[in-house]
Design a protein around this motif. Structure first.
Motif, mmCIF file in Angstrom:
data_model
loop_
_atom_site.group_PDB
_atom_site.id
_atom_site.type_symbol
_atom_site.label_atom_id
_atom_site.label_comp_id
_atom_site.label_asym_id
_atom_site.label_seq_id
_atom_site.Cartn_x
_atom_site.Cartn_y
_atom_site.Cartn_z
ATOM 1 N N GLU A 172 9.252 0.319 -3.431
ATOM 2 C CA GLU A 172 9.360 1.611 -4.099
ATOM 3 C C GLU A 172 8.863 2.743 -3.199
ATOM 4 O OE1 GLU A 172 7.767 2.006 -8.072
ATOM 5 O OE2 GLU A 172 7.846 4.208 -7.881
ATOM 6 N N MET A 173 7.769 2.480 -2.477
ATOM 7 C CA MET A 173 7.210 3.531 -1.623
ATOM 8 C C MET A 173 8.134 3.839 -0.442
ATOM 9 S SD MET A 173 3.127 2.761 -1.836
ATOM 10 C CE MET A 173 2.543 4.458 -1.630
ATOM 11 N N ALA A 213 -7.784 5.375 3.192
ATOM 12 C CA ALA A 213 -6.847 6.455 3.541
ATOM 13 C C ALA A 213 -7.420 7.789 3.087
ATOM 14 C CB ALA A 213 -5.479 6.202 2.902
ATOM 15 N N ILE A 214 -8.073 7.792 1.922
ATOM 16 C CA ILE A 214 -8.730 9.010 1.425
ATOM 17 C C ILE A 214 -9.855 9.425 2.376
ATOM 18 C CG2 ILE A 214 -10.187 9.909 -0.454
ATOM 19 C CD1 ILE A 214 -8.507 8.087 -2.377
ATOM 20 N N PRO A 245 2.203 4.644 -7.204
ATOM 21 C CA PRO A 245 2.956 3.392 -7.400
ATOM 22 C C PRO A 245 2.141 2.146 -7.086
ATOM 23 C CG PRO A 245 4.034 4.822 -5.760
ATOM 24 C CD PRO A 245 2.791 5.519 -6.183
ATOM 25 N N GLN A 246 1.045 2.293 -6.321
ATOM 26 C CA GLN A 246 0.224 1.126 -6.024
ATOM 27 C C GLN A 246 -0.555 0.669 -7.264
ATOM 28 O OE1 GLN A 246 -1.937 2.321 -2.396
ATOM 29 N NE2 GLN A 246 -0.312 1.453 -1.142
ATOM 30 N N ARG A 291 10.811 6.027 -1.604
ATOM 31 C CA ARG A 291 10.341 7.412 -1.727
ATOM 32 C C ARG A 291 10.169 8.099 -0.374
ATOM 33 N NH1 ARG A 291 5.437 8.158 -6.151
ATOM 34 N NH2 ARG A 291 6.278 6.839 -7.798
ATOM 35 N N ILE A 299 -2.746 10.465 -2.700
ATOM 36 C CA ILE A 299 -3.102 9.493 -1.663
ATOM 37 C C ILE A 299 -3.841 8.330 -2.318
ATOM 38 C CG2 ILE A 299 -4.379 9.141 0.487
ATOM 39 C CD1 ILE A 299 -4.503 12.315 0.595
ATOM 40 N N GLY A 300 -3.248 7.156 -2.266
ATOM 41 C CA GLY A 300 -3.919 5.963 -2.754
ATOM 42 C C GLY A 300 -4.692 5.307 -1.631
ATOM 43 N N GLN A 301 -5.580 4.394 -1.976
ATOM 44 C CA GLN A 301 -6.387 3.605 -1.023
ATOM 45 C C GLN A 301 -7.605 4.399 -0.530
ATOM 46 O OE1 GLN A 301 -5.968 0.384 -0.248
ATOM 47 N NE2 GLN A 301 -3.962 0.057 -1.174
ATOM 48 N N VAL A 341 5.767 -3.059 -4.694
ATOM 49 C CA VAL A 341 5.199 -1.708 -4.570
ATOM 50 C C VAL A 341 5.723 -1.031 -3.304
ATOM 51 C CG1 VAL A 341 3.059 -0.440 -4.098
ATOM 52 C CG2 VAL A 341 3.080 -2.230 -5.863
ATOM 53 N N ARG A 352 -0.008 11.598 7.343
ATOM 54 C CA ARG A 352 -0.847 10.541 7.939
ATOM 55 C C ARG A 352 -1.531 9.737 6.833
ATOM 56 N NH1 ARG A 352 -2.248 11.818 13.329
ATOM 57 N NH2 ARG A 352 -4.376 11.008 13.302
ATOM 58 N N ALA A 353 -2.024 10.474 5.821
ATOM 59 C CA ALA A 353 -2.729 9.817 4.716
ATOM 60 C C ALA A 353 -1.789 8.876 3.967
ATOM 61 C CB ALA A 353 -3.308 10.861 3.766
ATOM 62 N N GLU A 378 -10.303 14.079 8.565
ATOM 63 C CA GLU A 378 -9.422 14.949 9.346
ATOM 64 C C GLU A 378 -9.447 16.375 8.819
ATOM 65 O OE1 GLU A 378 -5.546 13.082 9.500
ATOM 66 O OE2 GLU A 378 -6.244 11.557 10.911
ATOM 67 N N GLY A 397 -2.112 -0.872 1.794
ATOM 68 C CA GLY A 397 -1.541 -1.692 0.727
ATOM 69 C C GLY A 397 -1.189 -3.087 1.237
ATOM 70 N N VAL A 457 0.072 16.241 -3.524
ATOM 71 C CA VAL A 457 0.371 14.937 -2.925
ATOM 72 C C VAL A 457 -0.723 13.946 -3.316
ATOM 73 C CG1 VAL A 457 0.682 13.673 -0.748
ATOM 74 C CG2 VAL A 457 1.585 15.997 -0.991
ATOM 75 N N LEU A 507 -1.434 15.150 5.490
ATOM 76 C CA LEU A 507 -1.047 14.481 4.240
ATOM 77 C C LEU A 507 -0.067 13.340 4.507
ATOM 78 C CD1 LEU A 507 -0.825 17.422 1.676
ATOM 79 C CD2 LEU A 507 -2.239 15.370 1.459
ATOM 80 N N ARG A 552 -1.209 5.789 6.058
ATOM 81 C CA ARG A 552 -2.379 4.898 5.987
ATOM 82 C C ARG A 552 -2.469 4.210 4.628
ATOM 83 N NH1 ARG A 552 -5.512 9.142 9.148
ATOM 84 N NH2 ARG A 552 -5.916 8.229 11.205
ATOM 85 N N SER A 553 -2.115 4.928 3.575
ATOM 86 C CA SER A 553 -2.166 4.343 2.238
ATOM 87 C C SER A 553 -1.205 3.158 2.119
ATOM 88 C CB SER A 553 -1.826 5.429 1.214
ATOM 89 O OG SER A 553 -1.723 4.880 -0.064
ATOM 90 N N MET A 554 0.011 3.323 2.613
ATOM 91 C CA MET A 554 0.990 2.225 2.569
ATOM 92 C C MET A 554 0.521 1.065 3.446
ATOM 93 S SD MET A 554 4.457 4.598 2.791
ATOM 94 C CE MET A 554 5.712 3.315 2.673
ATOM 95 N N TYR A 574 -8.457 10.855 5.536
ATOM 96 C CA TYR A 574 -7.891 12.179 5.249
ATOM 97 C C TYR A 574 -8.988 13.238 5.175
ATOM 98 C CZ TYR A 574 -5.563 15.952 2.719
ATOM 99 O OH TYR A 574 -5.074 17.179 2.337
#
Lengths: 214, 214
Positions: A145-146, B69-70, B50-51, A149, B64-66, A142, A91-92, B76, A100, B62, A89, A95-97, B73
């Motif tokens: 903020e991330m 990345a999904i 937040p994205q 967090r 996961i955006g993008q 964005v 890692r995910a 994995e 972005g 949790v 999670l 990757r999401s950030m 995930y």
């Protein structure tokens, strides 16, 4: 390994950081993105990399285009030191950030897109600058903020060590400054970058210290 | 798992395909991208993601955006059936082709960017359509060549089985057709898509069969 690169390309900057961080020696093969209508669009390069972009990494005779594909490849081939957390999670989220920056910010600022905005959509320099800054500010807001967090120590975007997000953040912040963005509005990102700039892997990947720097 | 989705989002389409392909049951939570100025921009959703984009996957609390990345995930967490080859260089090439769609094509066609081109750069519908098709044709042309190089059986973008590239290709081709692209110029891609459309994971992820389809 060989890296097709251009000193000022933000995506090539990412690849250089990742190679340095993993301690992988590589040969730089510069392709100038402006000279002769772009050396990355010439037939000999398109044979190597049909995507016609930098960076591209050549290993074992195989060419890998796209900086994030290069980073994932290096992470798989050289797991230490890691650029992704162990937990799936986490890692995910890294990757999401990262995506972005790579999908929602960088493609909108790069040369071929801003050239199209200027030439085909008839926008003047001020409008092109406004276009760039619109997407940069949206993305950095964005990310700020991330990072608030997810940063552990305030010196990394996620947790307490360097990850893919940091590898992408510093090049994006260097571009943001070059394009006139007031980065002081993103104090968490500025603080992370201050730390990253002290790391040799990042410092040695900077555009101005590349062999093809102008 | 919960998927924040919008039936017509190309990126959400990718996430739905990957979930179906892995055989993962999920609850759809539609966020309408047009209604009320975009339900993905409302405060309650920004708290979740937040994205402020769809898709986003929620697992174990949790988010996961993008879409990529999904997909990583899910790969994995549920390695079978795989969406990436085993060999590191082959994985890198699949990711490279995938990012060609996700970074160099999709971000330039999506709603917030074309809205900006129309409203802030003052372009009429014809110019916006031309903008979209420019990036679609550039990207599909590159992908056609890469599929010719890398497809094994002519029914998949890379090798002989479904990978991340296929997951991204079908949604991109559906968009391309919707935006008036003459896809017959990309026969290798058309042939791959004809096969993908027969697979339940892809067919059940199509926009028109989603609960929020209009």
């Amino acid at each position: 390994m060989k890296l097709y690169t251009y000193y000022r390309s933000s995506a090539a900057f990412r690849a250089r950081i990742a190679l340095n961080y993993k301690g992988v020696a590589y040969e730089s093969i510069p392709r100038h993105l402006l000279r002769q209508g772009g050396e990355h669009r010439q037939a000999d390069y398109l044979k190597v990399n049909p995507q016609g972009l930098v960076p591209a990494l050549e290993d074992d005779g195989v060419v890998i285009g796209q900086s994030l594909a290069i980073m994932e490849y290096l992470e798989e081939k050289f797991p230490e030191p890691p650029l992704l957390p162990r937990d799936p999670l986490a890692r995910a989220q890294v990757r999401s950030m990262t995506l972005g920056i790579a999908c929602d910010m960088h493609p909108l600022q790069n040369l071929r897109v801003t050239n199209y905005v200027a030439r085909e959509l008839g926008q003047d320099d001020a409008q092109v600058a406004r276009w760039r800054l619109h997407w940069i500010d949206l993305g950095l807001g964005v990310l700020e903020e991330m990072v608030n967090r997810h940063s552990g120590d305030g010196r990394h975007c996620f947790g307490n060590s360097v990850t893919f997000v940091d590898v992408c953040l510093l090049p994006q912040m260097v571009s943001a400054r070059r394009f006139g963005c007031d980065v002081s509005r993103y104090p968490a990102l500025v603080k992370v970058c201050e730390h990253l700039e002290t790391l040799p892997a990042f410092a040695n990947a900077r555009p101005e210290v590349q062999p093809d720097a102008e």
